[in-house]
Structures are given as C-alpha cells and as structure tokens.
Design a protein around this motif. Structure first.
Motif, PDB file in Angstrom:
ATOM      1  N   GLY A  84       0.680  -1.234  -0.019  1.00  0.00           N
ATOM      2  CA  GLY A  84       0.006  -0.076  -0.035  1.00  0.00           C
ATOM      3  C   GLY A  84       0.900   1.363  -0.207  1.00  0.00           C
ATOM      4  N   TRP A  85       2.072   1.153  -0.368  1.00  0.00           N
ATOM      5  CA  TRP A  85       2.912   2.314  -0.182  1.00  0.00           C
ATOM      6  C   TRP A  85       3.497   2.875  -1.826  1.00  0.00           C
ATOM      7  CZ3 TRP A  85       3.538   4.655   4.179  1.00  0.00           C
ATOM      8  CH2 TRP A  85       3.259   3.821   5.541  1.00  0.00           C
ATOM      9  N   ASN A  86       3.931   3.979  -1.647  1.00  0.00           N
ATOM     10  CA  ASN A  86       4.373   4.626  -2.978  1.00  0.00           C
ATOM     11  C   ASN A  86       5.572   3.291  -3.600  1.00  0.00           C
ATOM     12  OD1 ASN A  86       6.056   5.901  -5.110  1.00  0.00           O
ATOM     13  ND2 ASN A  86       4.991   7.670  -4.413  1.00  0.00           N
ATOM     14  N   GLU A  87       5.499   3.113  -4.939  1.00  0.00           N
ATOM     15  CA  GLU A  87       6.393   2.315  -5.469  1.00  0.00           C
ATOM     16  C   GLU A  87       7.830   2.539  -5.415  1.00  0.00           C
ATOM     17  OE1 GLU A  87       5.632   3.746 -10.069  1.00  0.00           O
ATOM     18  OE2 GLU A  87       5.322   1.578  -9.362  1.00  0.00           O
ATOM     19  N   HIS A  88       8.136   4.059  -5.131  1.00  0.00           N
ATOM     20  CA  HIS A  88       9.430   4.547  -5.225  1.00  0.00           C
ATOM     21  C   HIS A  88       9.812   4.686  -3.845  1.00  0.00           C
ATOM     22  CE1 HIS A  88       9.024   5.247  -9.388  1.00  0.00           C
ATOM     23  NE2 HIS A  88       7.974   5.915  -9.144  1.00  0.00           N
ATOM     24  N   ALA A  89       9.215   4.206  -2.764  1.00  0.00           N
ATOM     25  CA  ALA A  89       9.666   4.399  -1.269  1.00  0.00           C
ATOM     26  C   ALA A  89      10.709   3.120  -1.128  1.00  0.00           C
ATOM     27  CB  ALA A  89       8.655   3.913  -0.676  1.00  0.00           C
ATOM     28  N   TRP A  90      11.454   3.544  -0.344  1.00  0.00           N
ATOM     29  CA  TRP A  90      12.689   2.548   0.071  1.00  0.00           C
ATOM     30  C   TRP A  90      12.190   1.320   0.587  1.00  0.00           C
ATOM     31  CZ3 TRP A  90      16.792   6.087   3.330  1.00  0.00           C
ATOM     32  CH2 TRP A  90      17.500   6.907   2.518  1.00  0.00           C
ATOM     33  N   TRP A  91      12.799   0.268   0.406  1.00  0.00           N
ATOM     34  CA  TRP A  91      12.153  -1.135   0.661  1.00  0.00           C
ATOM     35  C   TRP A  91      13.434  -1.841   0.869  1.00  0.00           C
ATOM     36  CZ3 TRP A  91       7.575  -0.504   2.673  1.00  0.00           C
ATOM     37  CH2 TRP A  91       6.938  -1.488   3.001  1.00  0.00           C
ATOM     38  N   LEU A  92      12.924  -3.246   1.305  1.00  0.00           N
ATOM     39  CA  LEU A  92      14.179  -4.239   1.567  1.00  0.00           C
ATOM     40  C   LEU A  92      13.797  -5.473   0.774  1.00  0.00           C
ATOM     41  CD1 LEU A  92      14.322  -4.319   5.566  1.00  0.00           C
ATOM     42  CD2 LEU A  92      15.764  -3.177   3.963  1.00  0.00           C
ATOM     43  N   THR A  93      13.308  -5.062  -0.504  1.00  0.00           N
ATOM     44  CA  THR A  93      12.968  -6.184  -1.530  1.00  0.00           C
ATOM     45  C   THR A  93      14.161  -6.886  -1.873  1.00  0.00           C
ATOM     46  OG1 THR A  93      11.374  -4.915  -2.552  1.00  0.00           O
ATOM     47  CG2 THR A  93      12.042  -6.530  -3.595  1.00  0.00           C
ATOM     48  N   ILE A  94      14.089  -8.430  -1.632  1.00  0.00           N
ATOM     49  CA  ILE A  94      15.158  -9.371  -2.116  1.00  0.00           C
ATOM     50  C   ILE A  94      14.601 -10.370  -3.093  1.00  0.00           C
ATOM     51  CG2 ILE A  94      16.701 -11.148  -1.049  1.00  0.00           C
ATOM     52  CD1 ILE A  94      16.756  -9.706   1.296  1.00  0.00           C
ATOM     53  N   ALA A  95      13.424 -11.056  -2.830  1.00  0.00           N
ATOM     54  CA  ALA A  95      12.875 -11.977  -3.651  1.00  0.00           C
ATOM     55  C   ALA A  95      11.496 -11.933  -3.579  1.00  0.00           C
ATOM     56  CB  ALA A  95      13.328 -13.315  -3.055  1.00  0.00           C
ATOM     57  N   PRO A  96      10.925 -10.985  -4.404  1.00  0.00           N
ATOM     58  CA  PRO A  96       9.460 -10.696  -4.328  1.00  0.00           C
ATOM     59  C   PRO A  96       8.431 -11.943  -4.936  1.00  0.00           C
ATOM     60  CG  PRO A  96      10.565  -9.511  -6.048  1.00  0.00           C
ATOM     61  CD  PRO A  96      11.652  -9.874  -5.433  1.00  0.00           C
ATOM     62  N   ASN A  97       7.600 -12.023  -4.163  1.00  0.00           N
ATOM     63  CA  ASN A  97       6.781 -13.047  -4.473  1.00  0.00           C
ATOM     64  C   ASN A  97       5.324 -12.650  -4.016  1.00  0.00           C
ATOM     65  OD1 ASN A  97       5.253 -15.640  -4.282  1.00  0.00           O
ATOM     66  ND2 ASN A  97       6.890 -16.784  -4.472  1.00  0.00           N
ATOM     67  N   ARG A  98       4.390 -12.591  -4.773  1.00  0.00           N
ATOM     68  CA  ARG A  98       3.238 -11.946  -4.395  1.00  0.00           C
ATOM     69  C   ARG A  98       2.314 -13.168  -3.655  1.00  0.00           C
ATOM     70  NH1 ARG A  98       0.039  -7.143  -5.339  1.00  0.00           N
ATOM     71  NH2 ARG A  98      -1.505  -7.447  -3.681  1.00  0.00           N
TER      72      ARG A  98
END
Length: 583
Positions: free
Chosen positions: A156-170
């Motif tokens: 639910g956040w802005n797609e350009h926000a800082w994040w800790l994405t490593i292996a995204p899996n919906r």
C-alpha cells in the motif's frame, strides 16, 4: 531527562510541557497530508501521541516506574509512525514508509509491556517475559520477512519508497501478511489473558495501582483485535473506518489510566495524615494494627512488638511463625533512633516504600507515647489470667478423670478381682466356679465400656477417623433437646478440629444446663483460611464470660490457636461464634 526529575516524585512541569509540545508538533506535522480529509481522526491521533508522551514523563518522575515512563514515550512515537500509511502517494517517499511498516506495531507491543509491567519495575513472571520475547520476534522478524518478499506498492505504499525487497513473491507476501495479522490477534488476546491473571493475583494497594492500567490494556487488546480482524477479512470500508476510529479513541485510555494510578498514589501518601489522626484515638495495639492495615491496603499486615530485646511477638502476644517472619520487615522508629516495633508487610508493598515507612513513623509516634507499654502490661495481665484459667481447667479435668476412674472402672475392676478370687476358691474345693467367672466377665465388659466412654471424653475415635460432622452428630443424638448439625468445612488440622469439637460440646452442655432452650443449632463453615463455628440456641440468654464462667476457659482454649470466641446473647437466645485460622 531523568536528572531533572526531583527526588520527591513530583512530575516536573517543564519536562512535561517540553515533551508534550514536541510530541504534539511532530504529530500535527505527520498529519498534514490528511488534515482536510480526516480532521476528527487527526485530532484523536494528536491527543493520543501527546498523552502517551506526557504520561511517560509523569511516570519518569516516580523512580519505581521510570522504565515504564520510557516505554510510554517510545510507544508515543511508534504510534505516530503507525499512521503514516494514511499519507498520499507523493508523501510516501524515502525511508518513512519502511519505518512505519517495520515499527508501527511497536506501539502496541511496547505499550502492552508498560501496561502489564506497571507498577512493578520489571515483569515479575517468567511467562510474561517469554510472551514479550515472542511478541518482539514476531513483529520484527515477520515484518522483515514480508518486506524482503514484497514490493512497497503491495503493502500500500508508493512504489518509489525505500524497501528491503530481495525476492518478491506476491503469493508468499499475501499469505505471510495474513499469518502476521492472525498472529497479532492471538498475541493481543494473550495480552488480555495475562492482564486478567495479574488482576487476579494482586490485592490491596497493588490491585488499586494496577487495575486502571490493566483495564486499559484489556480494552486496547480487545478492540485492536477486532480492527485487525476487519482488515484480515476485508470488511466494508465504513466498518473498518469505524473500528479504526474506536481503536484510536481506546488508545487514549492507557495514558489516562496511568494518570489515575499516579493520582491514587499521591492520595495514598496524603492518607498518612489521616492515619495520624486515627492513631491518636487508638487504645490498643490491635487498634493500631487495624488502622495500618486499612491505610496500607494489606489485610494480612502484622504489628510485631518486642517481648525481649531480640524476640518479637504479634500484638496479641503470639509467637511469630516462619511465614510471618519471611515478610518484609519495616522498623517502627523510636525518637532515640531505635526500633519500638516492626511492621511485617506484604513484600509487594516494597514499591510503595515511601508510604509504608511514613505509616511506620506515624505508628512510632503513638507507640512511644505510652500505648505500647500500657497495652503490653494489659496483655501480660490477660495472658497470666488466661494461663491460670487453662491450668485450673487442666487440673479440674485431671480430677474429673481421676474421679471417674475411681468411681467407675476401678470399682468394677475390684469386683472382677473379687469374683475371680471366689471362682478360684470354689475350684480348689471342687465346686462349680462358672457363676463367679460369668459375673467377673460381665463386670469386665462393664469396666471396658466405662473406659471407652472415658476415652471418648478425652478424644473420641470418630473425630479422628471421620471428622467433625459424625462426631458432633453423635453428641447431638445423646442430648435431651433437638440439635441441628451442619458442617460444610472439610478436614481440619488436628489441633483445630479437636478444639472446635470440645468447645462445641461444652457450649451444648451449657445450653442443656443453663439456657432452658427447646432446640439448638451448630454450623461450621470454612473460607479465606479461617474456620467459623456457630452454636445457637433459643433459650433465655444471659451467657457471658464474667464470674468465672466456663466460657472464659473456652475462650482461652480458642485463643491458644490465635482464634477468638464471641458471645451474642439476649432474650431470644444465645449465639457463640468461634473463629480459628487454619490456612
């Protein structure tokens, strides 16, 4: 900040003002993007953040709750971050969304820790500490995992926000997010259980201290669970928004509860002044003990007085038990710096040491004014009179046993000897000795019955084998008036059971001899570590302890077990009430 706090425990107005302004300002700034759309909710939000921070400063002012104060201040800023998800997308940039995502739930964990711990400086139970370790692992570990397998827009956040994405899996993200919410609901319900257990085990001032905070925690945990469940099951927006507002309002209860508890503490301190007035009217050590118990909220507190320089007894003159000596010992100071008495207090009151010691000083003023000396002198006279009555009763009982043996069993045994001698004489002359032997046997049976009757008077076998109810029913069956026996107490310590049996028997004997009653009733109940026996008759009344009455001896016997015996008598009958501690 703590260095600015005065030792006497008054919350510094300057510190409260500064922290409240900082909290309010940051909360107002955090809500800037949504003030127009959510003004009412934003106002609640600002009040929650500010009240959490302000109550934290108030708690810091009390050295025994300082850690709880820091927890409330941290919870205030975590609560502030938890609402950043309401920002519009253009505000959701940089690290703020990630901070809100990772630390937003910390306000609930840290606030719950503060509510469960208060007013103790630390969690007192191992399972409570384990609970918060699991809680911390859950909201940190699972949140980090969710951030690692997701993208900010999925949360639910802005797609350009800082994040800790490593292996995204919906799919993994959706499942983990649902499991996380279920886990938080379970943890919230467990918090309610822990708070209920805390209320149950607390008492006196401890319960008065912790009850407002515990009630606040229960309300927050309950309504917060509903709100998270509404999110989990994707209920309609009006329902979710309503629960969100109610949960925000409920969060206000926590700081209000702490303020109530702190106010109660200050009122309790002021009650010491009332205690001084009450103590001035006390005429015995038991009166002083009763007043102290009421002010301290500790119904089990004991006032111990010196029987010798190194030996203390209760204010009733009884020796102290090991359990009583294990309590918190608070000296009652004398004017010369010595100790005039001891207060044996529930260890839980160590957190209220200032109140307890103030009460001890007030008691010392009264005891030094002669009450201790006068009351001990009166107690000594009572003890001497009681011991004299007990000795006289023991002597009378021995004389009764001697008389019964002489007039009963001894005479029968002499007749047995005479019959056996006659049988021997007849046998030596060749005559039939059977008649003499039969007579000796009959006399021996009668002697045995007399001895059994005498033994029952000393200690009835049925009492030891089956308890009070059958033993008293056996006594009632032999009386000349109907007696109702109702014993709901279970088996009691031998000394208590035996004392109750003989006191009740003697009371019923007095009813038959003196009361001119048509009926009587015996009830024995047990509760709160005390057994209570009532012997009631419908006679003409007039029973009392005066004039060498046998009831005074019964009272002495009961008092040897730290019990008491009271008489209520009038024209419609008499009730004798016996209370003996047996816990």
């Amino acid at each position: 900040m703590t260095s600015a706090l005065p030792a006497q425990g008054k919350a510094p107005v300057r510190a409260v003002t500064v922290v409240s302004l900082i909290a309010a300002t940051t909360a107002v700034l955090s809500w800037i993007p949504t003030w127009e759309a959510e003004f009412a909710l934003g106002t609640i939000y600002v009040f929650v953040v500010t009240s959490f921070a302000a109550s934290g400063v108030f708690l810091l002012a009390d050295r025994s709750t300082g850690r709880t104060g820091w927890a409330m201040i941290v919870a205030a800023f975590c609560y502030e971050a938890s609402w950043w998800w309401t920002w519009p997308p253009e505000w959701e940039i940089g690290p703020a969304p990630l901070i809100s995502f990772l630390f937003g739930y910390w306000w609930f964990a840290i606030g719950g820790l503060a509510l469960l711990r208060y007013p103790e400086p630390v969690l007192s139970r191992r399972y409570e500490r384990a609970y918060f370790v699991y809680f911390a692992i859950w909201i940190v570990g699972v949140k980090l995992f969710i951030a690692a397998v997701s993208k900010p827009e999925w949360a639910g956040w802005n797609e350009h926000a800082w994040w800790l994405t490593i292996a995204p899996n919906r799919a993994l993200f959706d499942a983990t997010a649902a499991v996380f919410k279920i886990g938080v609901i379970v943890l919230a319900l467990l918090l309610i259980l822990l708070l209920l257990l805390k209320i149950r085990r607390s008492r006196g001032l401890e319960r008065a201290d912790s009850l407002p905070a515990s009630a606040a925690g229960i309300a927050i945990g309950f309504l917060g669970s509903f709100y998270i469940a509404a999110q989990l099951f994707h209920l309609s927006k009006p329902v979710t928004d309503a629960l969100r507002t109610i949960t925000a309002l409920t969060a206000l209860i926590a700081p209000i509860a702490f303020v109530i508890s702190l106010t109660q503490r200050r009122l309790a301190r002021s009650s010491v002044a009332d205690l001084v007035v009450r103590l001035a009217d006390c005429t015995s050590l038991k009166d002083v003990q009763s007043a102290l118990r009421e002010v301290l909220g500790d119904p089990t507190m004991l006032l111990a007085v010196p029987a010798s320089p190194a030996h203390y007894v209760t204010c009733e003159g009884y020796p102290l038990t090991g359990e009583e000596l294990a309590r918190w010992r608070v000296p009652v100071p004398a004017g010369n710096g010595g100790t005039v008495a001891l207060l044996l207090v529930d260890p839980a009151l160590r957190r209220r040491a200032d109140l307890v010691r103030s009460a001890a000083v007030a008691a010392g003023l009264v005891l030094e004014n002669g009450l201790l000396r006068d009351d001990l002198a009166a107690q000594l006279a009572q003890v001497q009179a009681s011991r004299r009555r007990i000795a006289e009763a023991g002597l009378a009982e021995r004389r009764r046993i001697e008389r019964n043996l002489h007039d009963g069993a001894q005479q029968l045994l002499l007749r047995v000897m005479s019959s056996l001698s006659l049988a021997k004489h007849r046998a030596q002359r060749g005559r039939d000795p059977s008649d003499a032997i039969e007579t000796a046997g009959n006399d021996l049976d009668e002697a045995l019955a007399e001895l059994r009757k005498l033994a029952r008077g000393i200690h009835p076998a049925v009492l030891g084998e089956m308890g009070l109810q059958p033993a008293l029913e056996g006594v009632a069956d032999r009386l000349t008036i109907p007696v109702t026996v109702d014993v709901t107490a279970g088996r009691l310590p031998d000394a208590v059971e035996e004392t109750l049996y003989f006191v009740i028997c003697e009371a019923l004997t007095n009813v038959i001899r003196h009361a001119d009653a048509d009926s009587a009733e015996v009830r024995v109940t047990q509760g709160d570590g005390t057994v209570v026996a009532l012997v009631t008759d419908d006679g003409h009344g007039g029973a009392g302890f005066e004039g060498g009455s046998g009831l005074a001896g019964l009272r002495d016997r009961v008092e040897t077990l730290r019990g008491d015996l009271a008489i209520a008598t009038g024209g419609d009958g008499t009730t004798i009430t016996v209370r003996i501690p047996c816990g």
